[in-house]
Write a protein that holds these residues in place. Structure first.
Motif, PDB file in Angstrom:
ATOM      1  N   GLN A  41       0.803  -1.297  -0.055  1.00  0.00           N
ATOM      2  CA  GLN A  41       0.146   0.034  -0.090  1.00  0.00           C
ATOM      3  C   GLN A  41       0.856   1.340  -0.066  1.00  0.00           C
ATOM      4  O   GLN A  41       0.600   2.312  -0.580  1.00  0.00           O
ATOM      5  N   GLN A  42       1.855   1.387   0.579  1.00  0.00           N
ATOM      6  CA  GLN A  42       2.630   2.530   0.988  1.00  0.00           C
ATOM      7  C   GLN A  42       3.437   2.572  -0.407  1.00  0.00           C
ATOM      8  O   GLN A  42       3.691   3.913  -0.860  1.00  0.00           O
ATOM      9  N   LEU A  43       3.879   1.632  -1.076  1.00  0.00           N
ATOM     10  CA  LEU A  43       4.693   1.760  -2.265  1.00  0.00           C
ATOM     11  C   LEU A  43       3.960   2.281  -3.436  1.00  0.00           C
ATOM     12  O   LEU A  43       4.315   2.937  -4.245  1.00  0.00           O
ATOM     13  N   ALA A  44       2.793   1.546  -3.309  1.00  0.00           N
ATOM     14  CA  ALA A  44       1.721   2.074  -4.303  1.00  0.00           C
ATOM     15  C   ALA A  44       1.268   3.417  -4.239  1.00  0.00           C
ATOM     16  O   ALA A  44       1.052   4.030  -5.158  1.00  0.00           O
ATOM     17  N   GLU A  45       1.208   3.954  -3.079  1.00  0.00           N
ATOM     18  CA  GLU A  45       0.629   5.316  -2.954  1.00  0.00           C
ATOM     19  C   GLU A  45       1.594   6.431  -3.273  1.00  0.00           C
ATOM     20  O   GLU A  45       1.448   7.136  -3.928  1.00  0.00           O
ATOM     21  N   VAL A  46       2.875   6.224  -2.993  1.00  0.00           N
ATOM     22  CA  VAL A  46       4.026   7.109  -3.059  1.00  0.00           C
ATOM     23  C   VAL A  46       4.280   6.967  -4.486  1.00  0.00           C
ATOM     24  O   VAL A  46       4.538   8.015  -5.176  1.00  0.00           O
ATOM     25  N   THR A  47       4.426   5.957  -5.477  1.00  0.00           N
ATOM     26  CA  THR A  47       4.490   5.791  -6.840  1.00  0.00           C
ATOM     27  C   THR A  47       3.275   6.669  -7.504  1.00  0.00           C
ATOM     28  O   THR A  47       3.616   7.363  -8.561  1.00  0.00           O
ATOM     29  N   GLY A  48       2.225   6.525  -6.895  1.00  0.00           N
ATOM     30  CA  GLY A  48       1.166   7.318  -7.593  1.00  0.00           C
ATOM     31  C   GLY A  48       1.203   8.843  -7.445  1.00  0.00           C
ATOM     32  O   GLY A  48       1.081   9.588  -8.656  1.00  0.00           O
ATOM     33  N   TYR A  49       1.818   9.325  -6.330  1.00  0.00           N
ATOM     34  CA  TYR A  49       2.090  10.411  -6.139  1.00  0.00           C
ATOM     35  C   TYR A  49       3.165  11.325  -7.323  1.00  0.00           C
ATOM     36  O   TYR A  49       3.172  12.291  -8.130  1.00  0.00           O
ATOM     37  N   LEU A  50       4.290  10.422  -7.539  1.00  0.00           N
ATOM     38  CA  LEU A  50       5.155  10.645  -8.547  1.00  0.00           C
ATOM     39  C   LEU A  50       4.736  10.510  -9.730  1.00  0.00           C
ATOM     40  O   LEU A  50       5.308  11.283 -10.544  1.00  0.00           O
ATOM     41  N   VAL A  51       4.010   9.719 -10.000  1.00  0.00           N
ATOM     42  CA  VAL A  51       3.355   9.630 -11.327  1.00  0.00           C
ATOM     43  C   VAL A  51       2.639  10.817 -11.931  1.00  0.00           C
ATOM     44  O   VAL A  51       2.619  11.399 -12.870  1.00  0.00           O
ATOM     45  N   ILE A  52       1.857  11.304 -10.810  1.00  0.00           N
ATOM     46  CA  ILE A  52       1.007  12.538 -11.012  1.00  0.00           C
ATOM     47  C   ILE A  52       1.745  13.746 -11.339  1.00  0.00           C
ATOM     48  O   ILE A  52       1.813  14.470 -12.130  1.00  0.00           O
ATOM     49  N   LEU A  53       2.889  13.829 -10.361  1.00  0.00           N
ATOM     50  CA  LEU A  53       3.838  14.962 -10.312  1.00  0.00           C
ATOM     51  C   LEU A  53       4.557  14.799 -11.705  1.00  0.00           C
ATOM     52  O   LEU A  53       4.821  16.032 -12.188  1.00  0.00           O
TER      53      LEU A  53
END
Length: 261
Positions: free
Chosen positions: A245-257
């Motif tokens: 969950q943590q890795l998926a969440e932080v990856t999502g923020y990086l993708v949007i950025l």
């Protein structure tokens, strides 16, 4: 009509069980509990994430009206940590401690049961939280509205990615001494479809190109985590779900950025 009401009431109860398990939010004391209901509650993992994400997003939006965005992001992160009791962050740290410090699966599981925080876990936790803060702060400098939406959506999507691992991989920690047990060790196709449909509606909140790229990123993290956990342990544990969950969440923020920078 009564049958439909009872079915709806049971689903509400299952959601409340999921809410109580994954957050510190109080639920009615008369909510019935059974192992069967607990086992079904994984279907609402993403919906619980939406609740946490909504609280985090609202706290960010209100804070950034009167404070620098960097402070508002910290407040938003703190709200999610308080609501969940750092449940998933604890899993992330345990996984990195176990995988980094153990050689055999039995050793890794033993380390993961230890409540003490080791160097590997502390380092992973620091890096992930730092990336969250820096990526969200950079995104907030570009668009506070998009940051608010990202907090709302990624809390839900990342939990769907993590919970869906239950369907595809075996649960390898079945002893009674486990420090933290997962929400369920079995997942039906119906449970999985509830997660998928919830994720679909979350993605509808985003622009189409962003939604497609985020969906691909979440599936990639799910695949990588599933393979990683299988190679290390032969399956997943509750801590593994938290780490995913943590890795998926932080990856999502990086993708949007990356899409808007």
């Amino acid at each position: 009509m009564k049958v439909h009401y009872q079915a709806f009431k049971q689903q509400v109860q299952i959601f409340l069980i999921a809410l109580a398990f994954f957050t510190r939010i109080p639920i009615p004391a008369d909510t019935p509990y059974s192992p069967e209901l607990l086992n079904k509650a994984n279907r609402y993992f993403a919906l619980v994430g939406l609740v946490v994400g909504l609280a985090s997003a609202i706290s960010f939006w209100l804070s950034q009206l009167v404070l620098p965005v960097s402070v508002a992001v910290i407040i938003a992160m703190a709200v999610s940590l308080l609501l969940t009791g750092a449940f998933h962050e604890d899993g992330l740290a345990d996984v990195f401690d176990g995988f980094g410090g153990g050689w055999q699966p039995e050793q890794k599981l033993e380390i993961m049961k230890d409540s003490r925080l080791g160097t590997y876990g502390a380092s992973a936790l620091f890096v992930v939280l730092a990336i969250k803060w820096s990526s969200l702060t950079a995104l907030a400098d570009i668009s506070p509205a998009l940051t608010t939406l990202a907090l709302l959506c990624l809390h839900g999507l990342s939990r769907a990615a993590a919970a869906s691992l239950i369907f595809s991989y075996p649960y390898v920690r079945l002893d009674e001494q486990s420090k933290v047990k997962p929400l369920a060790n079995q997942q039906s196709q119906q449970d999985l479809w509830v997660l998928i449909i919830t994720s679909f509606f979350i993605l509808l909140l985003l622009p189409l190109p962003m939604a497609l790229l985020l969906a691909a990123a979440q599936l990639l993290i799910r695949y990588v985590c599933g393979r990683w956990f299988t190679q290390q342990l032969g399956g997943y544990t509750g801590d593994c779900l938290g780490a995913c969950q943590q890795l998926a969440e932080v990856t999502g923020y990086l993708v949007i950025l990356a899409m808007v920078a």
